[in-house]
Write an enzyme that holds these catalytic residues in place. Structure first.
Site, PDB file in Angstrom:
ATOM      1  N   ASP A  80       0.813  -1.217   0.000  1.00 49.79           N
ATOM      2  CA  ASP A  80       0.000   0.000   0.000  1.00 49.79           C
ATOM      3  C   ASP A  80       0.844   1.263   0.000  1.00 49.79           C
ATOM      4  O   ASP A  80       0.523   2.247  -0.684  1.00 49.79           O
ATOM      5  CB  ASP A  80      -0.940   0.008   1.203  1.00 49.79           C
ATOM      6  CG  ASP A  80      -2.209  -0.780   0.940  1.00 49.79           C
ATOM      7  OD1 ASP A  80      -2.214  -1.612   0.017  1.00 49.79           O
ATOM      8  OD2 ASP A  80      -3.200  -0.576   1.670  1.00 49.79           O
ATOM      9  N   ASN A 124      -5.344  -1.876  -4.597  1.00 47.17           N
ATOM     10  CA  ASN A 124      -6.486  -2.016  -3.690  1.00 47.17           C
ATOM     11  C   ASN A 124      -6.197  -1.266  -2.396  1.00 47.17           C
ATOM     12  O   ASN A 124      -6.582  -1.691  -1.324  1.00 47.17           O
ATOM     13  CB  ASN A 124      -6.767  -3.489  -3.395  1.00 47.17           C
ATOM     14  CG  ASN A 124      -8.122  -3.696  -2.728  1.00 47.17           C
ATOM     15  OD1 ASN A 124      -8.985  -2.822  -2.767  1.00 47.17           O
ATOM     16  ND2 ASN A 124      -8.312  -4.837  -2.078  1.00 47.17           N
ATOM     17  N   ASP A 341     -10.811  -2.449  12.049  1.00 50.04           N
ATOM     18  CA  ASP A 341      -9.822  -3.331  11.429  1.00 50.04           C
ATOM     19  C   ASP A 341      -9.402  -4.474  12.344  1.00 50.04           C
ATOM     20  O   ASP A 341      -8.872  -5.493  11.873  1.00 50.04           O
ATOM     21  CB  ASP A 341      -8.572  -2.535  11.032  1.00 50.04           C
ATOM     22  CG  ASP A 341      -8.754  -1.780   9.726  1.00 50.04           C
ATOM     23  OD1 ASP A 341      -9.759  -2.031   9.029  1.00 50.04           O
ATOM     24  OD2 ASP A 341      -7.901  -0.937   9.405  1.00 50.04           O
ATOM     25  N   GLU A 369     -11.452  -4.493   1.751  1.00 49.85           N
ATOM     26  CA  GLU A 369     -10.740  -5.370   0.826  1.00 49.85           C
ATOM     27  C   GLU A 369     -11.622  -6.504   0.314  1.00 49.85           C
ATOM     28  O   GLU A 369     -11.492  -6.957  -0.819  1.00 49.85           O
ATOM     29  CB  GLU A 369      -9.496  -5.947   1.509  1.00 49.85           C
ATOM     30  CG  GLU A 369      -8.314  -5.010   1.569  1.00 49.85           C
ATOM     31  CD  GLU A 369      -8.402  -3.980   2.660  1.00 49.85           C
ATOM     32  OE1 GLU A 369      -7.404  -3.299   2.907  1.00 49.85           O
ATOM     33  OE2 GLU A 369      -9.476  -3.822   3.287  1.00 49.85           O
ATOM     34  N   HIS A 422      -5.432  -9.278   3.678  1.00 46.90           N
ATOM     35  CA  HIS A 422      -4.325  -9.480   4.613  1.00 46.90           C
ATOM     36  C   HIS A 422      -4.788  -9.723   6.037  1.00 46.90           C
ATOM     37  O   HIS A 422      -4.182 -10.508   6.782  1.00 46.90           O
ATOM     38  CB  HIS A 422      -3.383  -8.267   4.560  1.00 46.90           C
ATOM     39  CG  HIS A 422      -4.049  -6.950   4.792  1.00 46.90           C
ATOM     40  ND1 HIS A 422      -3.547  -5.983   5.626  1.00 46.90           N
ATOM     41  CD2 HIS A 422      -5.210  -6.421   4.305  1.00 46.90           C
ATOM     42  CE1 HIS A 422      -4.333  -4.931   5.628  1.00 46.90           C
ATOM     43  NE2 HIS A 422      -5.357  -5.176   4.834  1.00 46.90           N
ATOM     44  N   ARG A 423      -5.867  -9.080   6.448  1.00 47.99           N
ATOM     45  CA  ARG A 423      -6.311  -9.220   7.839  1.00 47.99           C
ATOM     46  C   ARG A 423      -6.985 -10.572   8.096  1.00 47.99           C
ATOM     47  O   ARG A 423      -6.888 -11.114   9.192  1.00 47.99           O
ATOM     48  CB  ARG A 423      -7.220  -8.057   8.225  1.00 47.99           C
ATOM     49  CG  ARG A 423      -6.535  -6.718   8.008  1.00 47.99           C
ATOM     50  CD  ARG A 423      -6.881  -5.675   9.025  1.00 47.99           C
ATOM     51  NE  ARG A 423      -6.170  -4.434   8.736  1.00 47.99           N
ATOM     52  CZ  ARG A 423      -4.904  -4.188   9.050  1.00 47.99           C
ATOM     53  NH1 ARG A 423      -4.208  -5.104   9.694  1.00 47.99           N
ATOM     54  NH2 ARG A 423      -4.339  -3.044   8.739  1.00 47.99           N
ATOM     55  N   LYS A 454       0.443  -6.412   1.788  1.00 44.50           N
ATOM     56  CA  LYS A 454      -0.285  -5.141   1.725  1.00 44.50           C
ATOM     57  C   LYS A 454       0.127  -4.213   2.860  1.00 44.50           C
ATOM     58  O   LYS A 454       0.277  -3.000   2.661  1.00 44.50           O
ATOM     59  CB  LYS A 454      -1.787  -5.417   1.762  1.00 44.50           C
ATOM     60  CG  LYS A 454      -2.674  -4.180   1.689  1.00 44.50           C
ATOM     61  CD  LYS A 454      -4.132  -4.589   1.655  1.00 44.50           C
ATOM     62  CE  LYS A 454      -5.057  -3.383   1.726  1.00 44.50           C
ATOM     63  NZ  LYS A 454      -4.966  -2.540   0.517  1.00 44.50           N
TER      64      LYS A 454
END
Length: 472
Positions: A80, A124, A341, A369, A422-423, A454
């Site tokens: 990112d 993204n 998040d 995402e 990613h999370r 990311k």
């Protein structure tokens, strides 16, 4: 009136409620499907986190607006932030980046964007997509072509684009209206009053705040309804005055500071805060470096009280946080809207908790995402857990079933879909660190682990280092 409490508010921004050379960051080579090795002893050691993505990308925009060079120290190098760096370079800014030292030196142009034409790919990256779109509108006569990947083309941009259109920007959409890809024709920011719907993302409001000082007149923002994740708006408000030396004169502007320090990523910290839940506790001295009493920009630091409510013992020191295990870990009911998040971290560990977990306030995460609520519900169900999306589409209720977890993974490891998020990947990797079958063998695999590039390219290396340290 939102209390933004900084010189920028008094100077040019009013918000009101109404109804270079860039080095490639070292991304470890990862297999398409990664088995997670369980911890066979309590986690021990010190976790060192990368810099915050949210702070790094805000700081890059603010530094590019300054008249004097600014060095960002402790900066994050990830997918990112590299998207933002590449875009700024394409716009004519001089960027000198050093991944080993975690520094980025930005030579700004005092509110001027050097190039009038550019083709930018935001991937993204929500911060890059929204911050750059508003930033480009400072150019008096510019034509910019912007696009993102398929997931970004579905993410909400309408609130920001409608606001910028009110301020004179023109958009030509190649595909679906109010979404990438589009051509942006800019005419500068005249100031005045603009009505904004930031209900889909706090980044919409933050994007406008960061360029407001460069409007021709005071920018009066009328905000329709609430914005989500308001701590990120407060982050932006606190950061703007730190770069005010490079802006036009502000009230009580601080003196020029050549270096700006990036805080460690509080969102990434959530995974390692809950790691003791999965690893038979924590050995004495287990800590997260750099995340302490002086960490005050990131709303996701609000996850620490949640961890305490689960049963962990959290002690914040000036420059680190110590984490100790408790006798038991209990499910709870929690509003995650201010730090959404981190909800995935709790959801993924819910199978190991005593009693149900009810997570709410996260409806907006359906347009991040991926649809994060649906993704977590699907993967928890794959693990045999009782899980239901709430009728109002705002959250999850998870009922743990340890027996089902063992049964589903007894013959072979369960493969977790990550949805290129990613999370999702990092959260379930923490669950997989639990020695579920008491044999030290992997029972859970992560598909597409490289998606963690990311925001945290070295996540799996960090986790493996801790696992090995726990054996000493």
């Amino acid at each position: 009136m939102i209390k933004l409490g900084a010189p920028i508010l008094a100077a040019r921004l009013i918000i009101q409620h109404s109804e270079f050379s860039i080095q490639q960051s070292p991304v470890p080579s990862l297999p398409a499907i990664l088995p997670i090795k369980p911890f066979t002893a309590p986690v021990r050691g010190t976790v060192r986190l990368p810099g915050s993505k949210s702070i790094t990308n805000r700081a890059l925009i603010l530094a590019a607006l300054c008249k004097d060079p600014v060095t960002l120290q402790g900066a994050l190098f990830s997918r990112d932030t590299e998207i933002m760096l590449k875009a700024l370079r394409a716009l004519g800014f001089k960027i000198a980046a050093n991944t080993r030292a975690a520094t980025i030196r930005v030579t700004g142009h005092h509110g001027i964007i050097p190039k009038a034409k550019a083709r930018l790919d935001v991937g993204n990256a929500g911060t890059a997509a929204r911050f750059l779109t508003a930033f480009l509108c400072l150019k008096k006569r510019g034509v910019f072509q912007l696009d993102g990947d398929e997931a970004m083309r579905r993410r909400p941009m309408k609130g920001l684009l409608d606001a910028l259109r009110q301020l004179g920007a023109e958009f030509e959409f190649t595909g679906e209206p109010h979404h990438f890809p589009f051509t942006l024709k800019t005419h500068g920011l005249p100031g005045g009053t603009v009505e904004v719907d930031a209900s889909a993302s706090s980044q919409i409001l933050s994007a406008l705040m960061m360029v407001a000082e460069w409007a021709d007149e005071i920018l009066h923002i009328k905000l329709h309804g609430p914005t989500v994740s308001e701590p990120f708006v407060q982050m932006t408000a606190k950061m703007i005055p730190k770069f005010a030396h490079g802006f036009k004169p502000l009230i009580d502007a601080p003196p020029y500071q050549e270096t700006y320090f990036i805080e460690p990523d509080a969102t990434a910290a959530s995974y390692f805060v809950l790691l003791p839940v999965a690893t038979l506790g924590a050995a004495p001295g287990y800590q997260i470096a750099g995340l302490g009493e002086l960490t005050n920009l990131q709303g996701d630091i609000g996850f620490l009280p949640v961890a305490s409510a689960l049963g962990l013992k959290i002690v914040k020191k000036p420059d680190h946080t110590e984490i100790s295990s408790g006798p038991a870990y209990h499910g709870l009911k929690q509003n995650f809207n201010p730090f959404s998040d981190t909800f995935l971290t709790l959801a993924a560990l819910a199978p190991l908790l005593d009693g149900p977990t009810h997570i709410f306030g996260i409806r907006h995460t359906r347009k991040q995402e991926t649809d994060r609520i649906h993704a977590m519900a699907t993967e928890l169900a794959r693990l045999g857990q009782g899980v239901a999306e709430t009728p109002d589409q705002d959250g999850l209720i998870i009922t743990p079933d340890l027996a089902a977890l063992k049964s589903r993974s007894k013959k072979k490891p369960v493969e977790i879909e990550t949805y290129d998020d990613h999370r999702v990947a990092m959260s379930f990797a923490i669950l997989g660190s639990h020695n579920l079958h008491a044999n030290g063998k992997p029972w859970l695999k992560i598909k597409n682990p490289a998606c963690c590039g990311k925001t945290f390219p070295n996540f799996f290396d960090t986790l493996e280092t801790l696992r090995k340290q726990s054996l000493k």
